[in-house]
Each structure stands twice: as C-alpha cells, then as structure tokens.
Design a protein around this motif. Structure first.
Motif, PDB file in Angstrom:
ATOM      1  N   VAL A 142      66.255   5.102  62.701  1.00 23.82           N
ATOM      2  CA  VAL A 142      66.257   4.927  64.190  1.00 23.82           C
ATOM      3  C   VAL A 142      64.867   5.235  64.706  1.00 23.82           C
ATOM      4  CG1 VAL A 142      67.025   6.030  66.292  1.00 23.82           C
ATOM      5  CG2 VAL A 142      68.610   5.618  64.409  1.00 23.82           C
ATOM      6  N   HIS A 143      63.977   6.202  64.418  1.00 26.23           N
ATOM      7  CA  HIS A 143      63.028   6.500  65.018  1.00 26.23           C
ATOM      8  C   HIS A 143      61.535   5.709  64.371  1.00 26.23           C
ATOM      9  CE1 HIS A 143      65.212  10.090  66.038  1.00 26.23           C
ATOM     10  NE2 HIS A 143      64.382  10.151  67.220  1.00 26.23           N
ATOM     11  N   ASP A 144      61.603   5.362  63.318  1.00 30.33           N
ATOM     12  CA  ASP A 144      60.654   4.793  62.466  1.00 30.33           C
ATOM     13  C   ASP A 144      60.663   3.205  62.626  1.00 30.33           C
ATOM     14  OD1 ASP A 144      59.583   7.451  62.036  1.00 30.33           O
ATOM     15  OD2 ASP A 144      59.986   7.070  59.653  1.00 30.33           O
ATOM     16  N   ARG A 145      61.930   2.651  62.613  1.00 25.09           N
ATOM     17  CA  ARG A 145      62.084   1.234  62.424  1.00 25.09           C
ATOM     18  C   ARG A 145      62.631   0.889  63.745  1.00 25.09           C
ATOM     19  NH1 ARG A 145      64.331  -0.167  56.611  1.00 25.09           N
ATOM     20  NH2 ARG A 145      63.294   1.107  55.327  1.00 25.09           N
ATOM     21  N   GLY A 146      63.026   1.702  64.631  1.00 33.48           N
ATOM     22  CA  GLY A 146      63.548   1.455  65.948  1.00 33.48           C
ATOM     23  C   GLY A 146      65.057   0.550  65.894  1.00 33.48           C
ATOM     24  N   MET A 147      65.843   1.068  64.847  1.00 28.55           N
ATOM     25  CA  MET A 147      67.050   0.445  64.746  1.00 28.55           C
ATOM     26  C   MET A 147      68.110   1.117  65.534  1.00 28.55           C
ATOM     27  SD  MET A 147      68.688   0.010  60.968  1.00 28.55           S
ATOM     28  CE  MET A 147      67.411  -0.821  60.200  1.00 28.55           C
ATOM     29  N   GLY A 148      69.043   0.565  65.950  1.00 32.05           N
ATOM     30  CA  GLY A 148      70.214   1.293  66.721  1.00 32.05           C
ATOM     31  C   GLY A 148      70.758   2.342  65.906  1.00 32.05           C
ATOM     32  N   GLU A 149      71.476   3.286  66.436  1.00 31.39           N
ATOM     33  CA  GLU A 149      72.224   4.216  65.528  1.00 31.39           C
ATOM     34  C   GLU A 149      73.318   3.614  64.872  1.00 31.39           C
ATOM     35  OE1 GLU A 149      74.158   8.660  65.931  1.00 31.39           O
ATOM     36  OE2 GLU A 149      72.397   8.052  67.255  1.00 31.39           O
ATOM     37  N   ASP A 150      74.075   2.686  65.694  1.00 26.93           N
ATOM     38  CA  ASP A 150      75.495   2.309  65.197  1.00 26.93           C
ATOM     39  C   ASP A 150      74.986   1.351  64.083  1.00 26.93           C
ATOM     40  OD1 ASP A 150      76.839   3.799  66.919  1.00 26.93           O
ATOM     41  OD2 ASP A 150      77.291   2.167  68.336  1.00 26.93           O
ATOM     42  N   ALA A 152      72.367   1.375  62.001  1.00 32.63           N
ATOM     43  CA  ALA A 152      71.707   2.003  61.059  1.00 32.63           C
ATOM     44  C   ALA A 152      73.055   2.809  59.986  1.00 32.63           C
ATOM     45  CB  ALA A 152      70.910   3.162  61.328  1.00 32.63           C
ATOM     46  N   ARG A 153      73.848   3.451  60.934  1.00 28.47           N
ATOM     47  CA  ARG A 153      74.905   3.853  60.242  1.00 28.47           C
ATOM     48  C   ARG A 153      75.822   2.957  59.541  1.00 28.47           C
ATOM     49  NH1 ARG A 153      75.818   9.197  61.354  1.00 28.47           N
ATOM     50  NH2 ARG A 153      75.038  10.077  62.984  1.00 28.47           N
ATOM     51  N   ALA A 154      76.002   1.726  60.111  1.00 26.18           N
ATOM     52  CA  ALA A 154      76.618   0.593  59.413  1.00 26.18           C
ATOM     53  C   ALA A 154      75.931   0.342  58.187  1.00 26.18           C
ATOM     54  CB  ALA A 154      76.891  -0.578  60.449  1.00 26.18           C
ATOM     55  N   ARG A 155      74.600   0.156  58.203  1.00 28.69           N
ATOM     56  CA  ARG A 155      74.203  -0.448  56.954  1.00 28.69           C
ATOM     57  C   ARG A 155      73.918   0.623  55.916  1.00 28.69           C
ATOM     58  NH1 ARG A 155      69.051  -4.218  58.344  1.00 28.69           N
ATOM     59  NH2 ARG A 155      69.845  -5.359  60.270  1.00 28.69           N
ATOM     60  N   ILE A 156      73.879   1.821  56.281  1.00 30.29           N
ATOM     61  CA  ILE A 156      73.881   2.993  55.038  1.00 30.29           C
ATOM     62  C   ILE A 156      75.292   3.062  54.609  1.00 30.29           C
ATOM     63  CG2 ILE A 156      74.157   5.405  55.123  1.00 30.29           C
ATOM     64  CD1 ILE A 156      71.898   5.766  57.137  1.00 30.29           C
ATOM     65  N   ALA A 157      76.596   2.892  55.491  1.00 34.97           N
ATOM     66  CA  ALA A 157      77.837   2.993  55.113  1.00 34.97           C
ATOM     67  C   ALA A 157      78.239   1.578  54.048  1.00 34.97           C
ATOM     68  CB  ALA A 157      78.644   2.823  56.135  1.00 34.97           C
ATOM     69  N   ALA A 158      77.381   0.578  54.022  1.00 37.08           N
ATOM     70  CA  ALA A 158      77.654  -0.532  53.469  1.00 37.08           C
ATOM     71  C   ALA A 158      77.059  -0.503  51.906  1.00 37.08           C
ATOM     72  CB  ALA A 158      76.979  -1.965  54.216  1.00 37.08           C
ATOM     73  N   GLN A 159      76.230   0.350  51.903  1.00 42.60           N
ATOM     74  CA  GLN A 159      75.601   0.774  50.315  1.00 42.60           C
ATOM     75  C   GLN A 159      76.217   1.501  49.576  1.00 42.60           C
ATOM     76  OE1 GLN A 159      71.537   1.473  51.560  1.00 42.60           O
ATOM     77  NE2 GLN A 159      71.070  -0.912  51.371  1.00 42.60           N
ATOM     78  N   ALA A 160      76.020   1.652  48.276  1.00 45.83           N
ATOM     79  CA  ALA A 160      76.433   2.682  47.217  1.00 45.83           C
ATOM     80  C   ALA A 160      76.060   4.104  47.947  1.00 45.83           C
ATOM     81  CB  ALA A 160      75.846   2.663  46.043  1.00 45.83           C
ATOM     82  N   ASP A 161      77.121   5.047  47.675  1.00 48.90           N
ATOM     83  CA  ASP A 161      76.819   6.371  47.947  1.00 48.90           C
ATOM     84  C   ASP A 161      76.027   7.335  47.129  1.00 48.90           C
ATOM     85  OD1 ASP A 161      78.496   7.000  46.118  1.00 48.90           O
ATOM     86  OD2 ASP A 161      80.314   7.547  47.148  1.00 48.90           O
ATOM     87  N   ASP A 162      75.536   8.426  47.506  1.00 48.96           N
ATOM     88  CA  ASP A 162      74.889   9.214  46.432  1.00 48.96           C
ATOM     89  C   ASP A 162      75.510   9.596  45.250  1.00 48.96           C
ATOM     90  OD1 ASP A 162      72.612   9.038  48.267  1.00 48.96           O
ATOM     91  OD2 ASP A 162      72.696  11.144  49.099  1.00 48.96           O
ATOM     92  N   ALA A 163      76.787   9.783  45.128  1.00 51.62           N
ATOM     93  CA  ALA A 163      77.333  10.042  43.974  1.00 51.62           C
ATOM     94  C   ALA A 163      77.237   8.752  42.927  1.00 51.62           C
ATOM     95  CB  ALA A 163      78.936  10.465  44.140  1.00 51.62           C
TER      96      ALA A 163
END
Length: 401
Positions: A142-150, A152-163
């Motif tokens: 959000v702060h470094d790339r200027g991405m909207g929060e929603d 950004a969250r959608a892109r994170i959720a679409a990828q593998a999780d930390d486990a």
C-alpha cells in the motif's frame, strides 16, 4: 551447477534477495522477465495469443496489451488454460536456454514467484523463501507501491500461505526489517552455504558432521526429509520404486545425530550401479560414497546396499539404496515403525545413544558400539511385527514410499 529456487509472496522482499544474489555473482533467471520476453513483438507466442484471443490485444506498436489480456483470461478458467498452453512451453524452453548458458561452476537462481504453488521444490538443489508477516507485506504494497488495500489483500490471498512456503523452504529468510538487513542475511547465506554447496557439487564431495553430537528431537526433520525425497524422486523417476524417511530422525521424540537418513528402494542393485544413475544422483546433489556396499546383517549375513551422501553443507543426509524386499530394506522400515509405536523401546534406545555419545569420540565408534543392541532389537522388532501383523508397505507402481 547449483540450482537454487527463490520465491516469496508479493511484498516479501524477494526482489531484494534476487538483486543481492546477482551482485554476489549468481546467474539469476527471473521467471516474470522470461514470461514478458516470450510475448515480445515478433515472438511466436504473441502471434498465437492474437490468433486465439483477438488481434485487438496487440497495439499499433506491436506490443501485447497485458492488462487487456488479463481481463479476458483471469475470469475464464478455460481461457486461462488456453493462454498457459501457449506461453508455458515457450517460458520453459527459454528458461532452459538461460540455465544451459550459465557456466558449469555457476550458482543459478530461478526467481520463481509460483514455485510453491506449482510444486517445484524437487527441481532445485535448494529452495530459498523470503518471508514476512501478511500485515508487513500489506503495508509495503500500500505505502511503497501505491496499491489499494483491497487489491493488495486479494493478491496476497491468491498466493500460497506461509505454512506451505515454510514446508517448501530449505532456507527461510525472514524479512520484517530493512532491505539492508535482508541483504546481509543473503550475503551470509551465500558465503556459508551456497558457495560451499556449489564446490561440493562440482567435486562430488559429501557433507559430514564435524563431531559426534546428539541433537534433541527436531520436529522439522520430517519436512526436511520430504524435501530431500522430492529431489530424489525428481532425479530418479521410475528407476526407483520406493522413497522413505528412515533412521532416528524419522522417529518423533527420539534424540539423534543431525543426519537425515533416507532409503531408496530399487528393483536391483545393478540398476543403482548403472553409471548414468550414479551421475544423475551426483548432479542432484547426492554423490556416491565408494566402498560402502553392505550393512552388518542382523541374521549374520551381509545386507547389500549402495550409499550416497548429500553435498549440501547445511543438511547432512545419508541415502541408503537397497533392493525392495531385501532384509535390509525391510528392517529399515520395521525398525522405524516399531520405535514409533513402542515408546519403551524408543526410550531405551535413546538412553543407549546418550551413554555412547558421552564416552565415544567418533561417529564410527558410535555406530559400531550400537550394533549389539541392534542385533537384539531385531528379534524384538520381528516379534512385534508378528503380533501386530505389520508388513512392509507394498511398493506402488512407478515409485512411492
């Protein structure tokens, strides 16, 4: 050539790690850059995309309108599969060309965002994962790339999780701090593990423990074994029939030398002696150890095997290659399962290991001193197998374990 897979979720700092590795001399193959390259003007993949999805996706300058293509395919699974059928062969062909062009002594880093999602762990000698908590990554996006929060969250959720990423990681590079802190960790990893690993791989040198030390039970040993087994499966294919984690590190709660023991079952040791197989394993990071051709059989006869080590200085491992159904192959599995089920036997073995490690100087002395206990344990384990109906697992066609 040492092949390293580098991955991490969006906003994790993977690009910083890749840039640092490149500065240190690694040959970095950027999967995203390759994906862009294969659809440049004049490339066959671009023509195929225009034919399948419409010429209007190609601008007057001859370049692909990637945003417009994304809107077409990502809401349509069938269209996405068609796109991947066009681009993936071109991407893998170009990736193979770039890897083949690297010097034999190179450390080749494949910067691959979807390494975990695509189950590619077994294709590398080592997998590095750059990780950071989701909220840290969100703030960066959000702060470094200027991405909207929603978004950004959608892109994170679409990828593998930390486990899933941790399960795939031979090295987890935590990145909650500054770029310089991450770069320092990468430089340390380069000098302490990657450079020595490449040298061991090139010279066929296996890693060994520096001293006889028992480690407390490590709950990550099974996951480490799984990654090594994935590499063995990838290297050997149907040459081998079974792949198993055996030995003390396969028994939860048992102290052990920090050595992961693996068993590869083959139809015949003649297959294991094929020079092509020996070379394949060496290139995969498991050099043959000459002169080790048998175990001390518990029935009084030698139990033939072949033996390979790991070239990774950060993970000592032993690979025991035995014929499926042979006494040595069966005992390795029986011993593991017996100790898993019989806590009193596991605890008795742990006490013996601690007593021997306290008074013996070398791993060779330690191994020899355990043999009488193993001779007795064989009978108790077989009695347990008879009472419980234990049988060695039936190998699956085309490999397993």
């Amino acid at each position: 050539m040492l092949r390293v897979g580098l991955t991490g979720g969006i906003g994790s700092g993977k690009s910083t790690a890749a840039a640092t590795l490149a500065d240190l001399g690694a040959v970095v193959v950027d999967a995203d850059a390759v994906a862009r390259e294969v659809v440049q003007p004049g490339r066959p993949a671009l023509a195929a995309i225009a034919e399948r999805f419409g010429a209007d996706l190609v601008g007057d300058d001859g370049a692909l309108d990637r945003a417009a293509l994304g809107r077409v395919v990502f809401a349509d699974p069938a269209a996405l599969r068609d796109l991947e059928a066009i681009t993936h062969p071109a991407i893998w062909e170009r990736t193979a060309e770039l890897v083949a062009a690297a010097p034999e002594e190179a450390v080749v880093v494949h910067d691959m965002p979807l390494l975990v999602e695509k189950g590619m762990t077994g294709e590398y000698h080592l997998v590095l994962v750059v990780g950071a908590p989701e909220e840290v990554r969100l703030e960066r996006l959000v702060h470094d790339r200027g991405m909207g929060e929603d978004d950004a969250r959608a892109r994170i959720a679409a990828q593998a999780d930390d486990a899933d990423r941790r399960a795939a990681a031979d090295v987890w590079l935590g990145n909650e701090g500054t770029r310089e802190a991450l770069a320092t960790a990468v430089r340390r990893l380069w000098h302490e593990r990657l450079e020595p690993f490449e040298a061991n791989l090139r010279t066929g040198t296996r890693s060994r423990l520096p001293a006889l030390v028992l480690s407390p039970p490590d709950p990550t040993w099974p996951a480490q074994a799984d990654r090594l087994l994935a590499r063995l499966r990838h290297a050997l294919g149907e040459t081998a029939v079974t792949f198993d984690h055996v030995g003390s590190t396969s028994v939860p709660g048992l102290p052990a030398k920090d050595v992961v023991d693996l068993q590869v079952g083959v139809r015949s040791l003649a297959e294991a002696d094929d020079p092509r197989v020996v070379e394949v394993l060496a290139r995969a990071g498991f050099p043959r150890v000459d002169g080790v051709t048998e175990d001390h059989g518990k029935d009084g006869s030698p139990w033939p095997k072949r033996f390979h080590g790991s070239a990774d200085p950060g993970r000592v491992a032993h690979v025991h290659v035995r014929e499926v159904g042979s006494p040595g192959w069966e005992f390795a599995l029986l011993f593991r399962d017996w100790l898993r089920e019989r806590a009193e036997e596991r605890d008795g073995y742990a006490a013996l290991k601690a007593e021997l490690a306290a008074r013996l100087a070398s791993t060779e002395e330690y191994a020899d001193a355990k043999e009488p206990w193993f001779d007795d344990a064989w009978g108790r384990a077989r009695d347990w197998a008879g009472r419980t109906g234990w049988r060695a697992p039936t190998p699956r066609s085309g490999g397993g374990g």
